[in-house]
Write an enzyme that holds these catalytic residues in place. Structure first.
Site, short mmCIF file in Angstrom:
data_model
loop_
_atom_site.label_atom_id
_atom_site.label_comp_id
_atom_site.label_asym_id
_atom_site.label_seq_id
_atom_site.Cartn_x
_atom_site.Cartn_y
_atom_site.Cartn_z
N TRP A 80 23.77 34.99 56.58
CA TRP A 80 24.27 34.92 55.20
C TRP A 80 23.31 35.72 54.32
O TRP A 80 22.08 35.58 54.42
CB TRP A 80 24.33 33.46 54.77
CG TRP A 80 24.78 33.22 53.36
CD1 TRP A 80 25.85 33.77 52.74
CD2 TRP A 80 24.17 32.35 52.40
NE1 TRP A 80 25.96 33.30 51.46
CE2 TRP A 80 24.93 32.42 51.22
CE3 TRP A 80 23.05 31.50 52.44
CZ2 TRP A 80 24.61 31.70 50.08
CZ3 TRP A 80 22.74 30.79 51.30
CH2 TRP A 80 23.51 30.88 50.14
N ASP A 128 20.77 25.14 59.01
CA ASP A 128 21.62 25.23 57.82
C ASP A 128 23.02 24.81 58.25
O ASP A 128 23.66 25.49 59.06
CB ASP A 128 21.63 26.66 57.29
CG ASP A 128 22.45 26.80 56.00
OD1 ASP A 128 22.95 25.77 55.50
OD2 ASP A 128 22.59 27.93 55.51
N LYS A 185 32.21 23.35 51.09
CA LYS A 185 33.37 23.70 51.91
C LYS A 185 34.14 22.48 52.40
O LYS A 185 35.35 22.40 52.26
CB LYS A 185 32.93 24.55 53.11
CG LYS A 185 32.05 25.76 52.78
CD LYS A 185 32.74 26.74 51.89
CE LYS A 185 31.98 28.06 51.79
NZ LYS A 185 30.60 27.94 51.25
#
Length: 421
Positions: free
Chosen positions: A153, A234, A270
Site C-alpha cells: 500500500w 496490518d 472496509k
C-alpha cells in the site's frame, strides 16, 4: 510643519521597508508537492461518456455502483442515537468495550493473547500503523528499520518514514506469474539481519490481491522465528477478503499460537463500511500482564500529544455491532455478501474475457482475493484503456474489483480484450 513632514516621510519609509520584508514570505521556500496520485477521480469526472467505468476507488460499491450502508451498522447507529449518550471525551486509548471487542475479533475469543494485550483505539488503520511505527521507533531494542512487501500500500512507506523508521522492501510479487514470489519472500526473510522488523498484510494484500496460502504462512512463520524477527501485521480487510473472519485472521492467530508477540493494526473501514468514521485499533501482544501494563503506559504517552483521545461515534457503532448478538450475526452475513459480490465479479470478468477468445491466462483474476486485483496490464495499456475506452484505474494495472458490476463487466472485458488481446 517641517516636523510633521519629517514624521510622515519616516512613516512612509518604514511602511516601504516593512512591505519589503513582508514580500519575502515566511513560506516562500516551501516546495510544491506532487500532484494527486494519478488523478483518476479527476479524469473520470471530466469524461462525459455515460458508460465510463471507475476502477480506482478504494471503497466498496454495490452492484449499482453506489456506496453501501450496512443494515447492521444502520441499526446500531439508531440504537446509539435513541440512547441519547453524552459526547464526553473517551480515554486516551479509546472506549474499552470497543477495544476489547476488536481484540476478540482479531485474535479469537479463546486466544492466550487477550490477557496480555496492550491495545488502543486508533484513527482507522492508518492511525494504528502510525502509533505502531512511533512505538517501534521509540522502544524496539533492535534496528529501527522495517521491511515491507514490494509492492505495498502506497502509504505504508510514508507512515513508517514519518514515524522515524528506515523502510526497506522484501520480495513479494512476481510480475511474470502475476502471483506470489514465495521463494524470494522467504529468501529475503532469511537474508535480513537477525531481529529485523517485518510488516505483513494479514489478508487481501493491497495492491496485488495476492495472499500466501495457509501452508505458505507456516513456512513464513518458521523463517521469521528462525531469524528472531519481529512481526507487525496490518489487517485492514478481516472478513471482507474471504467472507470468513476466522479464515482472514489465520496468519495473525497462527503467529501468536507459535509464540510470536506480534503488533497488529486493525481497520473497520472496509468490513463495516465505516470509512469516514476513521475507526481502528492498534495492539501489541506482550509476554505477560505486567509487561502489557508497561507497554500500555507508553502507548498512552505517544497518543496523548498526537491527538489526546480518539473520536467516539465510530467506536460506539463498531462496539454495538460486535457486542449485540443479533447485530453481530447480521453483520457476519453482510460482510460475507460484500466479499461474495467481489468474488463473483472476479469470476464474471474472467469468464467474459475467455468467452471473447482471449489467449491470455486470466486465472490470476480469481486466484487473487480482496478488493484489488493486479491485472498484469502495463502502464501503456492502462493509458489506452482510459483514453480509448473510458476505463480508469492506476497505471500499475491494479483495478478495484468493487467498481465492477453486472451491468459493466461485459464492456470492461471487451475493453481489456481490445487492449490486451
Amino acid at each position: 510643519m517641517l516636523s510633521s513632514l519629517r514624521i510622515a516621510s519616516r512613516r512612509a519609509v518604514t511602511a516601504r521597508s516593512f512591505g519589503a520584508v513582508r514580500a519575502a514570505s515566511t513560506w516562500a521556500n516551501v516546495p510544491q508537492g506532487p500532484p494527486a496520485i494519478l488523478g483518476i477521480t479527476e479524469a473520470f469526472n471530466a469524461d462525459s461518456f455515460n458508460q465510463k467505468i471507475n476502477l480506482g476507488v478504494g471503497a466498496y460499491r454495490d452492484d449499482k455502483g453506489k456506496p453501501h450502508l450496512l443494515p447492521s451498522v444502520q441499526k446500531a447507529e439508531k440504537l446509539i442515537f435513541d440512547s441519547r449518550l453524552f459526547k464526553e471525551y473517551a480515554g486516551i486509548t479509546g472506549i474499552p468495550a470497543f477495544t476489547k471487542a476488536a481484540a476478540v475479533l482479531a485474535y479469537g475469543k479463546d486466544s492466550s493473547a487477550l490477557d496480555r494485550l496492550a491495545i488502543t483505539q486508533s484513527i482507522s488503520g492508518t492511525g494504528a500503523l502510525r502509533i505502531g511505527g512511533a512505538f517501534l521507533e521509540r522502544h524496539y531494542p533492535g534496528a529501527k528499520k522495517i521491511y515491507i512487501p514490494n509492492p505495498s500500500w502506497a502509504n505504508h512507506a510514508a507512515v513508517f518514514k514519518d514515524s522515524g523508521l528506515e523502510v526497506a522492501k522484501y520480495s513479494y510479487y512476481n510480475k511474470d506469474t502475476i502471483g506470489l514470489d514465495f521463494e524470494g519472500l522467504v529468501a529475503d526473510i532469511k537474508a535480513a539481519p537477525q531481529g529485523s522488523i517485518f510488516m505483513f498484510h494479514a489478508c487481501a494484500h493491497n495492491p496485488t490481491g495476492v495472499d500466501p496460502t495457509p501452508e505458505q504462512w507456516k513456512e513464513i512463520e518458521a523463517a521469521v522465528k528462525a531469524q528472531g524477527h519481529y512481526a507487525f501485521f496490518d489487517m485492514a480487510y478481516q472478513g471482507f477478503a474471504s467472507g470468513d473472519i476466522h479464515k482472514d485472521a489465520f496468519a495473525v492467530r497462527y503467529f501468536v499460537e507459535q509464540g510470536h508477540n506480534i503488533a497488529l493494526a486493525q481497520s473497520f473501514a472496509k468490513n463495516m463500511g465505516l470509512y469516514g468514521e476513521r475507526i481502528g485499533a492498534f495492539s501489541i501482544v506482550c509476554a505477560d500482564a505486567a509487561e502489557a501494563k508497561r507497554v500500555d503506559s507508553q502507548i498512552k504517552i505517544l497518543v496523548r500529544p498526537l491527538y489526546s483521545n480518539p473520536p467516539i461515534h465510530g467506536a460506539r457503532i463498531a462496539e454495538k455491532v460486535l457486542n449485540t448478538p443479533e447485530l453481530y450475526d447480521a453483520w457476519l452475513l453482510e460482510v460475507k455478501e460484500m466479499a461474495d459480490r467481489i468474488i463473483t465479479m472476479r469470476a464474471l470478468l474472467k469468464d467474459n474475457l475467455e468467452k471473447l477468445g482471449s489467449k491470455h491466462d486470466w486465472s490470476h483474476i480469481t486466484s487473487q482475493i480482496g478488493m484489488f486485483a493486479y491485472t498484469g496490464l502495463t502502464p501503456a495499456e492502462m493509458d489506452q484503456l482510459a483514453e480509448e475506452h473510458s476505463v480508469y484505474a492506476t497505471k500499475d494495472g491494479r483495478i478495484s474489483v468493487a467498481g465492477i458490476t453486472t451491468a459493466n463487466v461485459g464492456r470492461l472485458a471487451e475493453a481489456i480484450f481490445k487492449v490486451k488481446g
